[in-house]
Design a protein around this motif. Structure first.
Motif, PDB file in Angstrom:
ATOM      1  N   GLU A 192       0.825  -1.210   0.000  1.00 29.33           N
ATOM      2  CA  GLU A 192       0.000   0.000   0.000  1.00 29.33           C
ATOM      3  C   GLU A 192       0.859   1.259   0.000  1.00 29.33           C
ATOM      4  OE1 GLU A 192      -2.693  -0.143   3.230  1.00 29.33           O
ATOM      5  OE2 GLU A 192      -3.906  -1.798   2.400  1.00 29.33           O
ATOM      6  N   ASP A 193       2.026   1.213   0.672  1.00 31.37           N
ATOM      7  CA  ASP A 193       2.894   2.379   0.702  1.00 31.37           C
ATOM      8  C   ASP A 193       3.444   2.686  -0.687  1.00 31.37           C
ATOM      9  OD1 ASP A 193       4.204  -0.028   0.787  1.00 31.37           O
ATOM     10  OD2 ASP A 193       5.912   0.707   1.953  1.00 31.37           O
ATOM     11  N   ILE A 194       3.692   1.647  -1.490  1.00 30.34           N
ATOM     12  CA  ILE A 194       4.189   1.854  -2.848  1.00 30.34           C
ATOM     13  C   ILE A 194       3.099   2.443  -3.724  1.00 30.34           C
ATOM     14  CG2 ILE A 194       5.157   0.707  -4.874  1.00 30.34           C
ATOM     15  CD1 ILE A 194       6.339  -1.368  -2.977  1.00 30.34           C
ATOM     16  N   VAL A 195       1.870   1.917  -3.574  1.00 24.99           N
ATOM     17  CA  VAL A 195       0.742   2.445  -4.330  1.00 24.99           C
ATOM     18  C   VAL A 195       0.524   3.921  -3.982  1.00 24.99           C
ATOM     19  CG1 VAL A 195      -1.730   2.232  -4.776  1.00 24.99           C
ATOM     20  CG2 VAL A 195      -0.335   0.174  -4.474  1.00 24.99           C
ATOM     21  N   HIS A 196       0.631   4.253  -2.686  1.00 25.97           N
ATOM     22  CA  HIS A 196       0.465   5.649  -2.259  1.00 25.97           C
ATOM     23  C   HIS A 196       1.579   6.515  -2.827  1.00 25.97           C
ATOM     24  CE1 HIS A 196      -0.610   9.040   0.274  1.00 25.97           C
ATOM     25  NE2 HIS A 196       0.652   9.109   0.680  1.00 25.97           N
ATOM     26  N   PHE A 197       2.789   6.001  -2.866  1.00 26.24           N
ATOM     27  CA  PHE A 197       3.916   6.742  -3.439  1.00 26.24           C
ATOM     28  C   PHE A 197       3.645   7.068  -4.904  1.00 26.24           C
ATOM     29  CE2 PHE A 197       7.916   6.731  -5.803  1.00 26.24           C
ATOM     30  CZ  PHE A 197       8.666   7.662  -5.104  1.00 26.24           C
ATOM     31  N   GLY A 198       3.166   6.064  -5.646  1.00 23.26           N
ATOM     32  CA  GLY A 198       2.871   6.284  -7.059  1.00 23.26           C
ATOM     33  C   GLY A 198       1.734   7.261  -7.266  1.00 23.26           C
ATOM     34  N   ALA A 199       0.679   7.136  -6.451  1.00 23.35           N
ATOM     35  CA  ALA A 199      -0.479   8.019  -6.599  1.00 23.35           C
ATOM     36  C   ALA A 199      -0.158   9.457  -6.220  1.00 23.35           C
ATOM     37  CB  ALA A 199      -1.633   7.502  -5.733  1.00 23.35           C
ATOM     38  N   THR A 200       0.876   9.655  -5.410  1.00 20.62           N
ATOM     39  CA  THR A 200       1.243  10.999  -4.977  1.00 20.62           C
ATOM     40  C   THR A 200       2.177  11.688  -5.957  1.00 20.62           C
ATOM     41  OG1 THR A 200       1.001  10.357  -2.654  1.00 20.62           O
ATOM     42  CG2 THR A 200       2.288  12.351  -3.133  1.00 20.62           C
ATOM     43  N   PHE A 201       3.242  11.000  -6.349  1.00 20.29           N
ATOM     44  CA  PHE A 201       4.301  11.649  -7.117  1.00 20.29           C
ATOM     45  C   PHE A 201       4.088  11.577  -8.628  1.00 20.29           C
ATOM     46  CE2 PHE A 201       6.399  10.875  -3.050  1.00 20.29           C
ATOM     47  CZ  PHE A 201       6.993  12.116  -2.837  1.00 20.29           C
ATOM     48  N   ASN A 202       3.495  10.486  -9.129  1.00 22.96           N
ATOM     49  CA  ASN A 202       3.341  10.359 -10.571  1.00 22.96           C
ATOM     50  C   ASN A 202       2.497  11.473 -11.193  1.00 22.96           C
ATOM     51  OD1 ASN A 202       4.635   7.901 -11.926  1.00 22.96           O
ATOM     52  ND2 ASN A 202       3.828   7.038 -10.028  1.00 22.96           N
ATOM     53  N   PRO A 203       1.296  11.764 -10.666  1.00 25.54           N
ATOM     54  CA  PRO A 203       0.490  12.823 -11.294  1.00 25.54           C
ATOM     55  C   PRO A 203       1.178  14.178 -11.297  1.00 25.54           C
ATOM     56  CG  PRO A 203      -0.862  11.488  -9.833  1.00 25.54           C
ATOM     57  CD  PRO A 203       0.564  11.099  -9.568  1.00 25.54           C
ATOM     58  N   ILE A 204       1.845  14.539 -10.199  1.00 23.72           N
ATOM     59  CA  ILE A 204       2.527  15.829 -10.128  1.00 23.72           C
ATOM     60  C   ILE A 204       3.653  15.887 -11.147  1.00 23.72           C
ATOM     61  CG2 ILE A 204       3.894  17.360  -8.658  1.00 23.72           C
ATOM     62  CD1 ILE A 204       2.371  16.210  -6.253  1.00 23.72           C
ATOM     63  N   PHE A 205       4.475  14.855 -11.153  1.00 22.38           N
ATOM     64  CA  PHE A 205       5.624  14.829 -12.044  1.00 22.38           C
ATOM     65  C   PHE A 205       5.199  14.817 -13.503  1.00 22.38           C
ATOM     66  CE2 PHE A 205       9.072  12.813 -14.370  1.00 22.38           C
ATOM     67  CZ  PHE A 205      10.183  13.501 -13.886  1.00 22.38           C
ATOM     68  N   PHE A 206       4.222  13.962 -13.837  1.00 23.57           N
ATOM     69  CA  PHE A 206       3.771  13.866 -15.219  1.00 23.57           C
ATOM     70  C   PHE A 206       3.136  15.167 -15.695  1.00 23.57           C
ATOM     71  CE2 PHE A 206       3.198   8.966 -15.039  1.00 23.57           C
ATOM     72  CZ  PHE A 206       4.563   8.820 -15.197  1.00 23.57           C
ATOM     73  N   SER A 207       2.445  15.855 -14.812  1.00 23.87           N
ATOM     74  CA  SER A 207       1.831  17.138 -15.193  1.00 23.87           C
ATOM     75  C   SER A 207       2.895  18.156 -15.587  1.00 23.87           C
ATOM     76  CB  SER A 207       0.976  17.678 -14.042  1.00 23.87           C
ATOM     77  OG  SER A 207      -0.083  16.799 -13.739  1.00 23.87           O
ATOM     78  N   VAL A 208       3.963  18.227 -14.801  1.00 26.43           N
ATOM     79  CA  VAL A 208       5.058  19.145 -15.121  1.00 26.43           C
ATOM     80  C   VAL A 208       5.712  18.759 -16.441  1.00 26.43           C
ATOM     81  CG1 VAL A 208       7.316  19.989 -14.369  1.00 26.43           C
ATOM     82  CG2 VAL A 208       5.480  19.686 -12.696  1.00 26.43           C
ATOM     83  N   VAL A 209       5.964  17.465 -16.626  1.00 26.71           N
ATOM     84  CA  VAL A 209       6.605  16.989 -17.855  1.00 26.71           C
ATOM     85  C   VAL A 209       5.739  17.297 -19.076  1.00 26.71           C
ATOM     86  CG1 VAL A 209       7.317  14.913 -19.117  1.00 26.71           C
ATOM     87  CG2 VAL A 209       7.992  15.216 -16.732  1.00 26.71           C
ATOM     88  N   VAL A 210       4.432  17.094 -18.955  1.00 27.42           N
ATOM     89  CA  VAL A 210       3.526  17.341 -20.081  1.00 27.42           C
ATOM     90  C   VAL A 210       3.580  18.801 -20.498  1.00 27.42           C
ATOM     91  CG1 VAL A 210       1.088  17.483 -20.740  1.00 27.42           C
ATOM     92  CG2 VAL A 210       1.955  15.413 -19.663  1.00 27.42           C
ATOM     93  N   VAL A 211       3.503  19.721 -19.533  1.00 26.94           N
ATOM     94  CA  VAL A 211       3.523  21.147 -19.854  1.00 26.94           C
ATOM     95  C   VAL A 211       4.837  21.541 -20.525  1.00 26.94           C
ATOM     96  CG1 VAL A 211       3.501  23.469 -18.875  1.00 26.94           C
ATOM     97  CG2 VAL A 211       1.894  21.752 -18.043  1.00 26.94           C
ATOM     98  N   LEU A 212       5.968  21.109 -19.946  1.00 23.72           N
ATOM     99  CA  LEU A 212       7.270  21.455 -20.509  1.00 23.72           C
ATOM    100  C   LEU A 212       7.472  20.830 -21.887  1.00 23.72           C
ATOM    101  CD1 LEU A 212       9.573  21.126 -17.361  1.00 23.72           C
ATOM    102  CD2 LEU A 212       8.661  23.204 -18.394  1.00 23.72           C
ATOM    103  N   SER A 213       7.026  19.592 -22.045  1.00 29.88           N
ATOM    104  CA  SER A 213       7.199  18.909 -23.326  1.00 29.88           C
ATOM    105  C   SER A 213       6.379  19.578 -24.418  1.00 29.88           C
ATOM    106  CB  SER A 213       6.799  17.437 -23.202  1.00 29.88           C
ATOM    107  OG  SER A 213       6.909  16.772 -24.444  1.00 29.88           O
ATOM    108  N   LEU A 214       5.124  19.918 -24.123  1.00 28.24           N
ATOM    109  CA  LEU A 214       4.282  20.576 -25.125  1.00 28.24           C
ATOM    110  C   LEU A 214       4.874  21.922 -25.547  1.00 28.24           C
ATOM    111  CD1 LEU A 214       0.691  19.829 -23.763  1.00 28.24           C
ATOM    112  CD2 LEU A 214       1.778  18.822 -25.771  1.00 28.24           C
TER     113      LEU A 214
END
Length: 340
Positions: free
Chosen positions: A18-40
């Motif tokens: 569960e701690d790994i799932v929580h880690f992914g649910a916390t950091f992935n959306p934030i990180f991917f959002s930044v990457v998407v904006v910069l990449s576009l």
């Protein structure tokens, strides 16, 4: 899609993640959002610069254009990944297949493009009179067709064999195709590494023996930087997924204490490593444009020209707006506006 923590022991009482799932649910959306904006922003700007100032008949420019398109295709799947790690996969199987397909097309096309860019630069330095350097539009179109056809073929297994599992996971339907997906990535990465080492060792040897034009040095520096960034981003990820592939298949028989210890000392650290290295690898789609600007002097000049042109256009627009406002008269009796 390849998900490290979605293994057979995910729901096991001996290995609660569960701690790994929580880690992914916390950091992935934030990180991917930044990457998407910069990449576009970055890749669309590169495409605009190429279209406005560069000759696309040049193979080098055609490769850079295709690399920007490849990054945008890869970026298109990241918002779905961000959603996935918060809510699970509830977008249906067709979307699961397409997002997986985009991931692999983006990955394979980037690797193939860097192989071809490195080989092209090798020929330009070591075999400068080769007919392969002919700057024809046909050569650029042929190279582009080859890149995207090969990338689509390599990504086809993801389109065919990816399914929604347990109504929440988007992944290959069995370990056989999951292994094929991993080993295809490892093979492409290894081939890219071999081409890179061979070509640049020959190029450096040639540069030490004979003088070359300054412009060629700049192009060489740009492509060398792009390849190094590719390896720095993808090498750790490829190493981790290869190690994870060794654990696929029937679980070994062991007592509960041994399984619990294996979970804490091997499975969980590997899952965290998978998350972190994948975040680094996925960021490559927004890094290439940065290196065009900071390493490629030509692109720096083009960007300055474009920004100057935008500033002049904005000043003209403001000037016209100001003149128009001075010619606008407001009726004192009806309150209606009309222009004269």
């Amino acid at each position: 899609m390849d998900d490290g923590y979605y293994s057979s022991d995910y729901e096991s009482e001996l290995c609660v993640k569960e701690d790994i799932v929580h880690f992914g649910a916390t950091f992935n959306p934030i990180f991917f959002s930044v990457v998407v904006v910069l990449s576009l922003l970055g890749n669309i700007l590169v495409l605009m610069i190429l279209a406005k100032y560069e000759n696309l008949r040049s193979l080098t420019n055609a490769f850079i254009l295709n690399l920007a398109v490849s990054d945008l295709i890869f970026t298109a799947g990241l918002p779905f990944w961000a959603y996935y790690y918060v809510y699970g996969w509830n977008l249906g199987e067709p979307a699961c297949k397409m997002v997986s397909f985009f991931f692999y097309v983006g990955f394979y096309s980037s690797g193939i493009l860097l192989i071809m860019m490195t080989a092209h630069r090798y020929i330009a330095v070591v075999r400068p009179l080769s007919q392969l350097l002919s700057p024809t539009g046909f050569s650029s179109a042929l190279a582009s067709s080859f890149i995207w056809t090969l990338s689509a073929l390599a990504a086809t297994p993801a389109l065919v064999f990816t399914k929604v599992l347990n109504q929440t996971h988007c992944d290959y339907e069995d370990d056989k195709w999951r292994l094929i997906g991993i080993y295809q990535q490892n093979i492409l990465f290894s081939v890219t590494l071999l081409v890179f080492c061979f070509c640049y060792s020959q190029i450096l040897w040639r540069l030490l023996r004979t003088p070359v034009r300054r412009r060629r040095h700049k192009t060489l520096k740009l492509i060398f930087t792009l390849v190094v960034v590719f390896f720095a981003g993808w090498a750790p990820y490829n190493g981790v997924i290869f190690v994870m592939s060794l654990s696929f298949g029937p679980a070994a028989t062991a007592d509960s204490a041994a399984l619990s210890n294996l979970c804490q000392t091997h499975s969980k650290p590997l899952d965290y490593a998978f998350y972190i290295t994948r975040l680094i690898a996925f960021a490559h789609c927004c890094l290439n444009p940065l290196f065009y600007v900071f390493v490629g002097v030509k692109y720096q000049n083009h960007l300055k020209r474009m920004l100057k042109h935008w500033d002049l256009g904005r000043d003209r627009f403001r000037s016209r707006s100001s003149r128009s406002s001075r010619h606008t008269v407001t009726s004192l009796t009806s309150g209606e506006e009309f222009s004269v």
